[in-house]
Design an enzyme around this catalytic site. Structure first.
Site, mmCIF file in Angstrom:
data_model
loop_
_atom_site.group_PDB
_atom_site.id
_atom_site.type_symbol
_atom_site.label_atom_id
_atom_site.label_comp_id
_atom_site.label_asym_id
_atom_site.label_seq_id
_atom_site.Cartn_x
_atom_site.Cartn_y
_atom_site.Cartn_z
ATOM 1 N N THR A 24 18.621 8.443 17.939
ATOM 2 C CA THR A 24 18.355 7.302 17.062
ATOM 3 C C THR A 24 17.244 6.439 17.643
ATOM 4 O O THR A 24 16.409 5.887 16.913
ATOM 5 C CB THR A 24 19.624 6.451 16.891
ATOM 6 O OG1 THR A 24 20.580 7.188 16.129
ATOM 7 C CG2 THR A 24 19.328 5.135 16.174
ATOM 8 N N ASN A 25 17.192 6.384 18.978
ATOM 9 C CA ASN A 25 16.305 5.432 19.639
ATOM 10 C C ASN A 25 14.833 5.811 19.589
ATOM 11 O O ASN A 25 13.975 4.996 19.945
ATOM 12 C CB ASN A 25 16.742 5.237 21.087
ATOM 13 C CG ASN A 25 18.157 4.731 21.186
ATOM 14 O OD1 ASN A 25 18.742 4.301 20.190
ATOM 15 N ND2 ASN A 25 18.728 4.789 22.378
ATOM 16 N N SER A 42 10.367 -29.299 -18.508
ATOM 17 C CA SER A 42 11.459 -30.248 -18.362
ATOM 18 C C SER A 42 12.459 -30.111 -19.493
ATOM 19 O O SER A 42 12.098 -29.797 -20.635
ATOM 20 C CB SER A 42 10.911 -31.687 -18.336
ATOM 21 O OG SER A 42 11.960 -32.624 -18.329
ATOM 22 N N SER A 43 13.708 -30.382 -19.156
ATOM 23 C CA SER A 43 14.757 -30.402 -20.174
ATOM 24 C C SER A 43 14.889 -31.776 -20.811
ATOM 25 O O SER A 43 15.635 -31.941 -21.782
ATOM 26 C CB SER A 43 16.098 -30.008 -19.536
ATOM 27 O OG SER A 43 16.456 -30.946 -18.522
ATOM 28 N N LYS A 87 6.020 -31.848 -20.930
ATOM 29 C CA LYS A 87 5.730 -31.742 -19.504
ATOM 30 C C LYS A 87 5.599 -30.269 -19.113
ATOM 31 O O LYS A 87 6.434 -29.434 -19.461
ATOM 32 C CB LYS A 87 6.846 -32.386 -18.683
ATOM 33 C CG LYS A 87 6.517 -32.546 -17.195
ATOM 34 C CD LYS A 87 7.588 -33.408 -16.521
ATOM 35 C CE LYS A 87 7.202 -33.757 -15.091
ATOM 36 N NZ LYS A 87 7.245 -32.590 -14.215
#
Length: 475
Positions: free
Chosen positions: A152-153, A329-330, A335
């Site tokens: 693995t290494n 914007s809500s 905007k």
């Protein structure tokens, strides 16, 4: 085994596999095996899987393919097994089995679980090619044959480096796309005069085109630095096995496997001159991550500028107008917010955090191995993916649609105190200061005052205020 799990495994079609801990039932249709199963149970961290990083799957398939070809070349694998593994790797590299890479990318064990996931999938695909059942490892084994001459290494770091090089390609392309978008705007706005600013105060005139050209240049510089940093990543330690001594790798393996892997990937790979050092060192990733942080910071600075320059539309700078891509914007009708620069800012902040993770993971390595390469890979991979998407989004949904009001910008220049600097060589410092102070206190324009005081004729003033001269373009 918990009671619930026993019920699950006895009511489905399974096969029995064995590891050093004991026997486990594995779904019969799965190409992964017992090692992958245990790791999947142990590491439930990010909510993602290895399949979310297809570059890594391709890279692992090429590492195993190069190893099989080298082992066959050196007489360690017979024709039958070598051919089956080679064909299995090709199918895995083509993405046919991505769903079998089920592990979380962040895991303990220095990547051993990921390596075993690859070994088991390739082994079981190869077994089917040979006409055997999945899990019938007496004919072809994940460790003895797919992982032959490897650890693995050395297999995992090599695959990680190859995956990183693959992932960098779309990022470099996206940075190029963003650079091109800025250059097109530089040409479009090459004669549009505006006020340059330092420390958020009026400075001297420039063109909008010069501003965009500056961004294009900084993106090209970062593109080049990223390309350079990838050269360090192409140095691999395959053949080092466990700690760099090459134990269990035959004579000639290291050179041959690098050659095969370079051919399979198309990358200019080279073997590190000192495999002990290379197996414990992750300096190339630290350097690469630092470059990615540089890219992120530069992108964020550009986005800060875009947000400032587009502020308004009535009570801000309003030098440029960003394309409206959604309502802002809500509660505030009409905007529109700079949402694209804002999201790229946030990407940049994430990348800075990922770089901090890479830094700590590199520092945390001990003795002959760094066990934290999984989180290094995960962090660099996410940085590249997010930066790629950020650059593309910024180019396509923001930069390409930017517009300006040329007349308004011209009036702003003529009203600005900073215009005096352009007239200073002609009027002299004393008269320029007088005009500046009068303009500041009266609110009148510099050009208007110069004409009223008969310091210049209208023709002379018009010549001095030409866009080319104001922005110093004649040089």
């Amino acid at each position: 085994m918990p009671f619930k799990e026993k019920i699950m495994t006895t009511t489905m079609n399974t096969r029995l596999e064995h590891d050093l801990i004991g026997d486990r039932e594995v779904p019969a249709e799965a190409y992964w095996g017992v090692h992958t199963l245990r790791a999947a149970e142990n590491f439930r961290i990010t909510g993602q899987t290895l399949a979310d990083n297809p570059h890594l799957i391709v890279a692992f398939a090429r590492v195993k393919q190069a190893a099989a070809r080298t082992n066959h070349q050196l007489g360690l694998l017979n024709d039958t097994r070598a051919t089956a593994i080679d064909q299995a790797c090709e199918r895995v590299a083509n993405g046919e089995f991505n769903d079998q890479f089920i592990l979380d990318p962040v895991q303990g064990g220095a990547g051993t679980s990921t390596n075993m996931n690859a070994n088991e999938v390739i082994a079981n695909v190869a077994l089917e090619i040979l006409g055997h059942a999945k899990g019938d490892y007496q004919h072809l084994h994940p460790n003895d044959h797919v992982n032959l001459s490897q650890s693995t290494n050395d297999a995992y770091p090599t695959a990680v480096k190859i995956a990183t090089c693959f992932a960098a390609r779309p990022l470099l392309a996206a940075m190029g796309e963003l650079e091109d978008a800025c250059r097109r705007k530089a040409v479009e706005f090459r004669s549009v005069v505006k006020m340059g600013r330092t420390q958020l105060q009026d400075a001297v005139p420039m063109t909008v085109g010069q501003e965009f050209e500056g961004w294009a240049v900084t993106l090209r510089e970062d593109h080049d630095r990223l390309s350079e940093s990838l050269q360090l990543v192409t140095e691999i330690n395959l053949g080092a096995t466990a700690i760099g001594t090459g134990l269990n790798a035959p004579v000639g393996y290291t050179e041959a496997v690098c050659s095969h892997l370079a051919q399979l990937t198309g990358l200019p790979l080279s073997t590190s001159p000192n495999l002990v050092e290379a197996t414990s060192d992750v300096g190339s990733f630290v350097h690469l991550s630092g470059v990615l942080k540089r890219v992120a910071i530069k992108l964020s600075k550009i986005c800060n500028d875009l947000r400032l320059l587009s502020s308004g539309p009535r009570a801000g700078l309003n030098d440029i107008q960003l394309p409206a891509v959604q309502s802002g914007s809500s509660i505030m009708p009409g905007k529109v917010n700079p949402v694209i620069p804002e999201v790229v800012n946030q990407i940049a902040y994430q990348v800075v955090g990922y770089d901090a993770t890479v830094t700590m993971a590199a520092e945390g390595g001990q003795l002959q191995l760094n066990a934290f390469e999984p989180v290094i890979l995960h962090s660099i991979g996410l940085s590249m993916k997010h930066l790629t998407n950020g650059c593309t989004t910024l180019a396509q949904k923001c930069i390409s649609g930017i517009t300006v009001d040329e007349d308004a910008l011209r009036r702003q220049v003529e009203q600005s105190i900073g215009l005096v600097t352009a007239l200073n060589p002609v009027l002299g410092y004393a008269q320029s200061t007088m005009i500046a102070m009068e303009a500041l206190h009266s609110g009148r324009g510099v050009a208007e005052l110069v004409l009223e005081c008969k310091l210049l004729t209208a023709t002379e003033l018009a010549e001095l205020l030409r866009p080319e001269r104001l922005a110093n373009l004649q040089k």
